[in-house]
Scaffold this active site. Structure first.
Site, PDB file in Angstrom:
ATOM      1  N   SER A   1       0.859  -1.180   0.000  1.00  0.00           N
ATOM      2  CA  SER A   1       0.000   0.000   0.000  1.00  0.00           C
ATOM      3  C   SER A   1       0.892   1.226   0.000  1.00  0.00           C
ATOM      4  CB  SER A   1      -0.945  -0.034   1.209  1.00  0.00           C
ATOM      5  OG  SER A   1      -1.877   1.039   1.148  1.00  0.00           O
TER       6      SER A   1
ATOM      7  N   HIS B   1      -2.995  -1.186  -3.048  1.00  0.00           N
ATOM      8  CA  HIS B   1      -4.128  -0.283  -2.899  1.00  0.00           C
ATOM      9  C   HIS B   1      -4.017   0.887  -3.874  1.00  0.00           C
ATOM     10  CE1 HIS B   1      -4.492  -1.684   1.574  1.00  0.00           C
ATOM     11  NE2 HIS B   1      -4.913  -2.585   0.703  1.00  0.00           N
TER      12      HIS B   1
ATOM     13  N   ASP C   1      -4.522  -4.466   6.319  1.00  0.00           N
ATOM     14  CA  ASP C   1      -4.875  -5.353   5.210  1.00  0.00           C
ATOM     15  C   ASP C   1      -3.712  -6.296   4.942  1.00  0.00           C
ATOM     16  OD1 ASP C   1      -6.222  -6.496   3.115  1.00  0.00           O
ATOM     17  OD2 ASP C   1      -5.870  -4.853   1.701  1.00  0.00           O
TER      18      ASP C   1
END
Length: 331
Positions: free
Chosen positions: A12, A39, A131
């Site tokens: 991310s 992401h 995540d």
């Protein structure tokens, strides 16, 4: 035969540079397929496959739904789509967001654990919140290997720190050393250990929810008092060891950290909407007061002017709250 032929990588914030460091160390004859979930917001045009292809010797691309998996290739989840694995093929779907993002890392990791079990290497790189933690744990439970970037290397250590806190990680390394580790693991021919028991039923349901084929079924948890920030439906609380997880009827999924982050955004949006409504109402009443004053209706004008003053005071209170960070997530 090599033990490992599937590598899944999640990244991310700050992840592009670290992904480059990983793939630049890989050999041209790499014996596994690599799948990347990073992401990115919906609607953007991602140059990540081209960036990774320039960084190292392996070809990289966004996969097509249903395409067969080829070893020695890097597959990058397209912006706005989840990437999952199933029976030697890739599934690309616009299923419900997880942790407020799509693509999310956990769906890719969970599907890899279900599809390839002990043949999987999971890698968590730089990023905020958590995540990838649940999916990496499922990879470990299925007999795979868990690799996490050294959190001290990145200004965005949330994802690596969460994985280290909740998963029995096999290797913690700087990103520049992960590529060599992957090369050595994939080149090894060690016999796979027997897969520990994993909850295949729950995993399969959570993966299938991404295709929106699941509707009337029993939910794997208990209804919570919270609503889904995205669709407003009831969130079901899933008992998952130390990790508090939530999932709504249509598949939006959160951990406690990502839920509070999305709730914060909901609060902020509500405050901005309320501020706009108050300022519009004040503007209309101000015009009514001015018109009444021109027509000589002074008492009416004064009454509306008082109401305008009260609305402006309320609007300023909301503006001060927004400027102070109310509604902003910690990260």
């Amino acid at each position: 035969m090599a033990r490992f032929d599937v590598v899944v990588i999640g990244a991310s914030a700050g992840g592009v540079g670290f992904l480059q460091r990983v793939v630049e160390r890989l050999p041209r004859e790499f014996g596994a397929a690599i799948f990347v979930a990073m992401h990115l917001p919906d609607g953007v045009r991602s140059a990540l496959p081209a960036i990774l292809q320039r960084a190292g010797p392996l070809p990289a691309s966004h996969p097509q739904n249903g395409a067969r998996i080829r070893r020695g290739h890097i597959y990058v989840a397209p912006p706005g789509f989840h990437l999952t694995l199933e029976n030697g093929r890739m599934r690309v779907s616009r299923g419900a967001r997880e942790h407020g993002v799509r693509p999310a890392i956990d769906p890719l990791f969970r599907s890899a654990a279900l599809a390839a079990g002990p043949r999987v290497i999971g890698v968590v790189l730089s990023g905020l919140l958590d995540d990838g933690t649940v999916g990496l744990r499922e990879i470990k439970k299925a007999g795979g290997v868990a690799v996490v970037q050294d959190p001290s290397e990145t200004p965005f250590p949330g994802m690596p720190e969460s994985a280290l806190a909740h998963v029995n990680v096999d290797y913690t390394l700087p990103s520049a050393e992960i590529g060599e580790l992957l090369e050595n693991l994939v080149a090894s021919a060690d016999a796979a250990e027997a897969s520990p028991a994993i909850d295949e039923g729950t995993l399969e349901h959570e993966v299938k929810e991404l295709t929106m084929h699941e509707d009337e079924r029993e939910h794997p948890g208990e209804p919570s008092p919270y609503s889904c920030p995205e669709c407003g439906g009831v969130l079901w609380e899933i008992k998952d060891g130390e990790i508090l997880r939530f999932r709504c009827r249509v598949g939006h999924a959160y951990t406690s950290e990502t839920l509070t982050g999305d709730q914060a955004l909901t609060v902020e949006h509500a405050l901005w909407t309320a501020l706009r409504a108050l300022e519009e109402q004040a503007a209309i009443k101000r015009r009514v007061a001015e018109r009444a004053r021109r027509q000589g209706h002074l008492s009416t004008a004064d009454r509306f002017a008082q109401r305008v003053s009260a609305l402006e005071t309320q609007a300023q209170t909301l503006r001060d709250l927004l400027m102070s960070g109310v509604g902003a997530s910690e990260d």
